[in-house]
Design an enzyme around this catalytic site. Sequence first.
Site, PDB file in Angstrom:
ATOM      1  N   GLU A   1      -1.348  -9.300   3.105  1.00 10.90           N
ATOM      2  CA  GLU A   1      -1.210  -9.920   4.436  1.00 10.90           C
ATOM      3  C   GLU A   1      -2.552 -10.307   5.058  1.00 10.90           C
ATOM      4  OE1 GLU A   1      -0.813  -6.743   3.720  1.00 10.90           O
ATOM      5  OE2 GLU A   1      -1.429  -5.411   5.347  1.00 10.90           O
TER       6      GLU A   1
ATOM      7  N   HIS B   1      -3.623  -5.072   0.337  1.00  8.47           N
ATOM      8  CA  HIS B   1      -2.958  -5.643   1.519  1.00  8.47           C
ATOM      9  C   HIS B   1      -2.978  -7.170   1.445  1.00  8.47           C
ATOM     10  CE1 HIS B   1      -2.799  -1.926   4.057  1.00  8.47           C
ATOM     11  NE2 HIS B   1      -3.676  -1.566   3.149  1.00  8.47           N
TER      12      HIS B   1
ATOM     13  N   CYS C   1       0.833  -1.207   0.000  1.00 11.72           N
ATOM     14  CA  CYS C   1       0.000   0.000   0.000  1.00 11.72           C
ATOM     15  C   CYS C   1       0.871   1.261   0.000  1.00 11.72           C
ATOM     16  CB  CYS C   1      -0.992  -0.049   1.156  1.00 11.72           C
ATOM     17  SG  CYS C   1      -2.476   0.901   0.778  1.00 11.72           S
TER      18      CYS C   1
END
Length: 544
Positions: free
Chosen positions: A512, A510, A384
Amino acid sequence: MDTAKHIFVTGGVTSSLGKGIISASLGKLLQARGYKVTIQKFDPYINIDPGTLNPYEHGECYVTEDGGEADLDLGHYERFLNITTSQANNVTTGKIYNTVITKERRGDYLGKTVQVVPHITDEIKRSIFALGETGKYDFVITEIGGCVGDIESLPFIEAIRQARWELGTTNFLVVHLTLLPYLKFTGELKTKPTQHAVKRLLEAGVQPDILVCRTERKIPQEIRKKLALFCNVDYDSVIEAIDNPIIYEVPLLIRKEKLDERVLTKLHLPLLPEPDMTEWEVFLHKLKNPVSEVNIGLVGKYVALPDAYKSIIEAFIHAGANHECKVNVRFISAEEVKDEKAAELLASLNGVVITPGFGERGIEGKISTIKYARENELPFLGICLGMQCAVVEFARNVLNWETAASREYDETSAYQVIDLMEAQKRIVKKGGTMRLGAYACKLKKGTKAYESYGREYISERHRHRYELNSQYLEDFEKAGMIAAGINPDTALVEIIELKDHPWFVGTQFHPELKSTTLHPHPLFVSFIKAALVCKKRKKTHVPY
Ligand code: GLN
């Protein structure tokens, strides 16, 4: 109709005892017996959601598929259970009051005095039952944030008390998590704080069915007996939760303590089948028996509180286990990295990740780190804001647009290579107004991204206002920074890569947030693989 069995997880003595991990671990064990389980978090703060909170307040802000900005515990639920949660899985006092006040203004309570009991508690109960009413779950676990005795959690405890009567005793269970402090000078585990915490619950009309006790030492039999006697629970409902640095071991530890069996017995459910934890054990075995290790730098501005980067850290654990590789995450404050110091700070690393973030602080350090990674073939993952910084760095140092910047922190630059999205320009309210949640992305064949995912279409979660300014895309691509992923509906650039670099990937989304123990995220898996290669090459001095 709410057909689910409800388990409430409350906390006493102190916060931060790991209610999220206990809830997720219990959920995992029930799921491994074949039940459909979901977990929700109730947060007693007045913010509508954590989206407007500084990560130093409550750690990272997690994002759900449907664009909810949520408590980081939802990340644990998803990672442990390999499920997706939604906005409905995180309820705050702010949301409850917002709904009640909106109803009051609409005239829904015409003629009535609107009060905490029954109006606020009724609204809390509606949220408690909402997931059960979908008919999709056998179990709904509800974790209550904070600590029993806090003024702000009182309406939640009262709602739980009332829920017992509505659900019936065989569909309702309270697990209370407490702390048994160990006094070194007398060599004892103390039960008094737990006794007091349970009294607070009893005063509010709630009797815990099971006590889960965080402790640094094994709990002797006489202490268990004492807890059972003074807290009104069965002897075998005193469960030990011994400190363990590996959170993924907790499901197996509480299984040994028979927490799941106690829950099933109390809810009148059969003890068979036993939980099938085979896949979990395979993951854990790999995690605990690494055959290699890598050092990854995590450059950000909230490094004093690792919880601010919880999902990234966990994604490294999942990807590392996948390679049987220990990932040592080194936290580096972005403000410390200055051009001349970059080599000194980064030379011993096998990869570097630039974290998400907001605002100007730490930007120059992130850009210096990226310059070093680009020039020294160090594997790089920008997430990001990290991706946006990589674009700025490339514009400044490769395209020689010296003043290139993001509009987020420089309104005047002639090269706004990262710019405000069109849809964001008229927005003035801060809460819940970013580009949030899951969006589709089409990958370009032949890129690292395509190679990692092994398919053309993906969907990933977002939380940002700014984007790569596609007006400059042609210049970037000519100079070697390519758009490896594009949103098929809006043409926004979602992934950038460097053509002539062993592994340099930046994502506007994102990744993750979607990594779980069972499905480590492909980009993290591929990044760790690149870090392993980098380490080997450094050792043998073989250039790429
Ligand atoms: N501040 C940037 C934006 O709003 C990046 C956000 C992030 O890293 N999550 O676009």
